[in-house]
Design a protein around this motif. Sequence first.
Motif, mmCIF file in Angstrom:
data_model
loop_
_atom_site.group_PDB
_atom_site.id
_atom_site.type_symbol
_atom_site.label_atom_id
_atom_site.label_comp_id
_atom_site.label_asym_id
_atom_site.label_seq_id
_atom_site.Cartn_x
_atom_site.Cartn_y
_atom_site.Cartn_z
ATOM 1 N N GLN A 1 0.716 -1.124 -0.093
ATOM 2 C CA GLN A 1 0.075 -0.126 -0.128
ATOM 3 C C GLN A 1 0.923 1.350 0.041
ATOM 4 O O GLN A 1 0.344 2.536 -0.130
ATOM 5 N N LYS B 1 0.155 4.572 -2.355
ATOM 6 C CA LYS B 1 -1.092 4.283 -2.873
ATOM 7 C C LYS B 1 -2.367 5.248 -1.773
ATOM 8 O O LYS B 1 -1.759 5.590 -0.760
ATOM 9 N N ASP B 2 -3.629 5.244 -2.520
ATOM 10 C CA ASP B 2 -4.472 6.002 -1.761
ATOM 11 C C ASP B 2 -4.966 4.913 -0.758
ATOM 12 O O ASP B 2 -5.866 4.226 -0.978
ATOM 13 N N TYR C 1 -9.669 2.175 3.640
ATOM 14 C CA TYR C 1 -10.180 2.751 2.625
ATOM 15 C C TYR C 1 -8.859 2.304 1.751
ATOM 16 O O TYR C 1 -7.682 2.932 1.978
ATOM 17 N N TYR C 2 -9.081 1.820 0.544
ATOM 18 C CA TYR C 2 -8.127 1.554 -0.375
ATOM 19 C C TYR C 2 -8.808 1.400 -1.789
ATOM 20 O O TYR C 2 -9.825 0.902 -2.017
ATOM 21 N N VAL C 3 -7.763 1.052 -2.593
ATOM 22 C CA VAL C 3 -8.087 0.637 -4.196
ATOM 23 C C VAL C 3 -7.640 -0.857 -4.219
ATOM 24 O O VAL C 3 -6.580 -1.279 -3.892
ATOM 25 N N SER D 1 -6.246 -3.567 -5.703
ATOM 26 C CA SER D 1 -5.301 -3.715 -7.008
ATOM 27 C C SER D 1 -5.766 -4.561 -8.153
ATOM 28 O O SER D 1 -5.490 -4.336 -9.337
ATOM 29 N N GLY E 1 -8.794 -2.556 -9.332
ATOM 30 C CA GLY E 1 -8.917 -1.099 -9.369
ATOM 31 C C GLY E 1 -10.244 -0.510 -8.875
ATOM 32 O O GLY E 1 -10.367 0.657 -8.852
ATOM 33 N N ARG E 2 -10.999 -1.343 -8.328
ATOM 34 C CA ARG E 2 -12.158 -0.832 -7.437
ATOM 35 C C ARG E 2 -12.058 -0.328 -5.973
ATOM 36 O O ARG E 2 -10.876 -0.942 -5.421
ATOM 37 N N LYS E 3 -12.605 0.831 -5.739
ATOM 38 C CA LYS E 3 -12.575 1.337 -4.241
ATOM 39 C C LYS E 3 -13.003 0.495 -3.288
ATOM 40 O O LYS E 3 -14.185 -0.151 -3.543
ATOM 41 N N GLN F 1 -17.742 -5.215 -3.217
ATOM 42 C CA GLN F 1 -16.813 -3.608 -3.589
ATOM 43 C C GLN F 1 -15.641 -3.633 -4.284
ATOM 44 O O GLN F 1 -15.263 -3.170 -5.498
#
Length: 154
Positions: free
Chosen positions: A50, A53-54, A76-78, A80, A83-85, A116
């Motif tokens: 992570q 990364k966001d 909270y992350y994407v 990998s 590519g979904r939040k 998600q």
Amino acid sequence: MEKFYQAFADLDAERMLEWYHDDVTFEDPAFGVLRGEEAKNMWRMLCQTQQGKDFKVVSSNIEYTPEAGKAHWEAYYVFSKTGRKVHNVINATFKFKDGKIINHVDRFSLYRWSKQAMGLKGFLVGWTAFFRKKLNTQTRFLLSEFQKKQASKS
């Protein structure tokens, strides 16, 4: 426990693991049960992947006694792979030994997470035992590969 989650928010696995007992047992729906170095390496892997990364962790409702504790935390992350939040809501329980975490269990809705992270596929199969088993196999493989890379660096 506050320091554990602050270190996680900072993606500092080594600072997190200062609070883990050498004989720690960790459990969650994604990895299943992990013990000792395997549990520690799971946090190392998550923090490493992570970096840059966001990613955000928010902890709250932390309560503890010398024997046990509990916390609520949200990640909270994407994801990998797609590519979904993802906004994962987790409730954790802890047991302590010698002033360190000896048992750590994270509970969250794998079905909510799968919808998600995987979208329609997660909606359709994320609730099944087959999905859980396949996810456990994939996460264990990733952890195994991470551990091999770490061992080759030593």
